[in-house]
Motif scaffolding. Sequence first.
Motif, mmCIF file in Angstrom:
data_model
loop_
_atom_site.group_PDB
_atom_site.id
_atom_site.type_symbol
_atom_site.label_atom_id
_atom_site.label_comp_id
_atom_site.label_asym_id
_atom_site.label_seq_id
_atom_site.Cartn_x
_atom_site.Cartn_y
_atom_site.Cartn_z
ATOM 1 N N GLY A 73 6.244 -0.254 14.851
ATOM 2 C CA GLY A 73 6.262 -0.149 16.313
ATOM 3 C C GLY A 73 6.955 -1.330 16.958
ATOM 4 N N LEU A 74 6.944 -2.456 16.252
ATOM 5 C CA LEU A 74 7.613 -3.644 16.766
ATOM 6 C C LEU A 74 9.062 -3.702 16.288
ATOM 7 C CD1 LEU A 74 4.734 -6.217 16.107
ATOM 8 C CD2 LEU A 74 4.943 -4.504 17.919
ATOM 9 N N LYS A 75 9.279 -3.298 15.039
ATOM 10 C CA LYS A 75 10.625 -3.272 14.473
ATOM 11 C C LYS A 75 10.691 -2.140 13.460
ATOM 12 C CE LYS A 75 14.718 -5.054 13.273
ATOM 13 N NZ LYS A 75 15.868 -5.140 14.206
ATOM 14 N N ASN A 76 11.370 -1.070 13.819
ATOM 15 C CA ASN A 76 11.436 0.103 12.950
ATOM 16 C C ASN A 76 12.714 0.053 12.124
ATOM 17 O OD1 ASN A 76 11.359 2.619 11.746
ATOM 18 N ND2 ASN A 76 10.514 3.626 13.565
ATOM 19 N N THR A 77 12.545 -0.165 10.831
ATOM 20 C CA THR A 77 13.686 -0.200 9.912
ATOM 21 C C THR A 77 13.696 1.042 9.025
ATOM 22 O OG1 THR A 77 12.377 -1.416 8.281
ATOM 23 C CG2 THR A 77 13.654 -2.725 9.848
ATOM 24 N N ALA A 78 12.950 2.055 9.447
ATOM 25 C CA ALA A 78 12.716 3.244 8.613
ATOM 26 C C ALA A 78 11.964 2.865 7.347
ATOM 27 C CB ALA A 78 14.017 3.967 8.292
ATOM 28 N N GLN A 79 11.118 1.852 7.499
ATOM 29 C CA GLN A 79 10.277 1.428 6.378
ATOM 30 C C GLN A 79 9.166 2.447 6.153
ATOM 31 O OE1 GLN A 79 10.102 0.441 9.597
ATOM 32 N NE2 GLN A 79 8.856 -1.412 9.804
ATOM 33 N N THR A 80 8.743 2.569 4.912
ATOM 34 C CA THR A 80 7.582 3.402 4.594
ATOM 35 C C THR A 80 6.329 2.552 4.741
ATOM 36 O OG1 THR A 80 8.853 4.762 3.066
ATOM 37 C CG2 THR A 80 6.450 4.800 2.820
ATOM 38 N N ILE A 81 5.394 3.030 5.535
ATOM 39 C CA ILE A 81 4.178 2.260 5.775
ATOM 40 C C ILE A 81 3.157 2.578 4.687
ATOM 41 C CG2 ILE A 81 2.369 1.695 7.435
ATOM 42 C CD1 ILE A 81 5.294 1.083 8.327
ATOM 43 N N SER A 82 2.695 1.539 4.008
ATOM 44 C CA SER A 82 1.668 1.706 2.979
ATOM 45 C C SER A 82 0.459 0.850 3.348
ATOM 46 C CB SER A 82 2.201 1.283 1.609
ATOM 47 O OG SER A 82 2.188 -0.128 1.505
ATOM 48 N N ASN A 83 -0.627 1.106 2.632
ATOM 49 C CA ASN A 83 -1.824 0.275 2.846
ATOM 50 C C ASN A 83 -2.041 -0.700 1.691
ATOM 51 O OD1 ASN A 83 -2.561 2.044 0.881
ATOM 52 N ND2 ASN A 83 -4.466 2.735 1.847
ATOM 53 N N THR A 84 -1.058 -0.831 0.851
ATOM 54 C CA THR A 84 -1.192 -1.703 -0.322
ATOM 55 C C THR A 84 -1.529 -3.136 0.091
ATOM 56 O OG1 THR A 84 0.433 -0.359 -1.500
ATOM 57 C CG2 THR A 84 -0.017 -2.561 -2.394
ATOM 58 N N GLY A 85 -2.610 -3.628 -0.447
ATOM 59 C CA GLY A 85 -2.982 -5.019 -0.225
ATOM 60 C C GLY A 85 -3.675 -5.315 1.072
ATOM 61 N N LEU A 86 -3.792 -4.320 1.951
ATOM 62 C CA LEU A 86 -4.391 -4.589 3.259
ATOM 63 C C LEU A 86 -5.894 -4.812 3.154
ATOM 64 C CD1 LEU A 86 -2.552 -1.934 5.512
ATOM 65 C CD2 LEU A 86 -1.954 -4.337 5.158
#
Lengths: 600, 89
Positions: free
Chosen positions: A113-126
């Motif tokens: 939402g702040l910087k969209n690089t078409a990254q895949t959002i994961s929950n790894t390590g959160l």
Amino acid sequence: MLKLFILFFLPISNGSAAVFHGKKYVEGEILVKYKSNTTPTFQKQSIENKFGSRRLKKLNTHGLSHVQIPKNRKIDEVIADFRDDPDIEYAQPNYIYKISTVPNDTYYSREWGLKNTAQTISNTGLGGPDSPIATNNPGTVGSDMSLETAWDTVTDCRSVVVAVVDSGVNYNHEDIAANMWDGGATYPNHGYDFVDSTNDPMDKNGHGTHVAGTIGAIGNNGIGTTGVCWRANLMAVRAMDATGSGTSASIVQGIDFAVANGAKIINMSLGGTVFDAAENSAIANARTSGVLVIVAAGNEGTNVDDALTPSYPCKYTQDNILCVAALSQNNTLASFSNFGINSVDVGAPGTNIVSTWPGTHSTITDTLTTGWNFSTTTAGGWGYKSLNFGTATNTLSNPTTYNHTSAQYANNTDDRVWKIFNLSGKSSSVLEFYLMIDSEQNNDLFSIKAKSSTGDPTSGVELDSVSGSTSGTRYPASYDISPFISANTSIGFNFNSNVSITSFGVNISAFSIKSLAPNNITYNVISGTSMASPHVAGLAAMIFAYNPNFNYTDVLNSIKNGGIANPSLAGKTVTGKAVNATNALAYINPPIGGAAVKLP
Amino acid sequence: MKIFILFFAIMGNLNAQIHRKKAEYLITTNQSGSESEIATVIREKAEIKPIGSNRYLIKFEEDPGLDKLNRLMKSKKWLIQPNLKSHKF
């Protein structure tokens, strides 16, 4: 690492930086644009006639000059004088621009939402309990709030108190603690708890901590996430309990508290479907005090303007309310987001949002097949029963012959069932189950009981007592059992019938206890209009910080007019726009005497 | 009339009607009224808690119903409403 490549708008040899209306400029220098009907000679002479100013360079053939002003003159006075000259189109400071301010926080790369690089959002390590949704993950490059360029202008919002009226905030979280409001000796825990009426608004759900982090998790500190504001002034107002539920009373008190203690912005990522006169009145009082209230549109995927599907506070009509819909990673209205061309103002990022979380979760899922204690006054009272709800489901049922078609419970029952659970080490626990009931209304009562010691909890606290009918469907029930946390927490159900009329009875299925063990290092990814609203609250704080003389109307106008037209919001929101931080800040800062200019 | 709480928003079931024994209301007294005066007017046994200027939270162990409370308060220029639930979005 913070990239701080400073580019000067003009090549300046020895000018030092100062701040004009919150923005850096080169001291002793301004830019002046003469009208097209003036000659270069006239322009040069005119400049030198003003306090002995000197033209350093003619910047183009259209009357724009780079001007040095006398050291003993204040820049705002000089600019005002130039502006009063009818031959001058505009005059402004020689602003300093930078290329993209990028924070170094660990999970910044997941904050699309702040910087969209078409990254895949994961929950790894959160460390949090939730997983990202797959739809539109990844999304579209550039579908974001355009914050990196906005951060060139403002990152510090500490001058603006933002109240998070929510489930509380983990004010000790590593990425929030330094950005909490200072409530002094009266409110040493940075706010107040209107659920339990204490001065400790610690979050027992997670929702409020997530919202707070989106507004103002510490930015560029090398850990966790960054908020929209890197530095913030977050007031924790606990108005919702561990189940994520609040009441008119807790919310109204929360709003009143925020207003009375200097909040300029209130974020309310909550709501209901019924007009609440007390809540409406509290927001009206906030308006009188100039407080901006940012609210979530709701997650039913329905039209708020429709009389059958309203959502409040979104639908209240006070002009200090800004209602926010959720956008997904590909810049389209999220499928769950409410909308409404008359009520919902703008869209903001609301799916797969990574932010701070108050601890780790654990769940006890009971099989409802063993370990329960039964005490029944009539034969065939409580017992284990497998029922078919599409699939075979274990239940606790009364009567044991429960089938919701013919078998009926007995008269004059005092039937009890309970079980002991070890909840030691938890800071909050929520009891959840499905309830199906058919009983004589007001007379044959099903009760939920709890206590913190072993044994039948009938002598403990009654969490709820209901009668009537769920009409053959299973009602999802949840209760905050945090006050009863111990190594021997007793949870029980009573069923008491009177002398007349029986019905099908009651059954309980899908029994679980979800608990939170607090820590200060957990993050989580969740979705909702609740997550969209704090993005806008953070932006509002940036705008207020950037121009402290602005009122809530100015800030609202900046957000609305600075938005980017979004086809998925057209016809579904008031503005048809997605919020854009760079444009919102540029909107409020037109060059003096001239037209608005976007930041690069 | 009893307060029937509709759970359709959660359940998607327009027919489900269950009744809670306990109930909470907010009373706004508009510059007049006090805890003792409210207690006198509503007659029922209840916990009365001030929650800000001229506003009170009334907790009943057994719900008397909004209609009855409105009747009891008819002579007063007070506002009463259920203590409504909101939820996180």
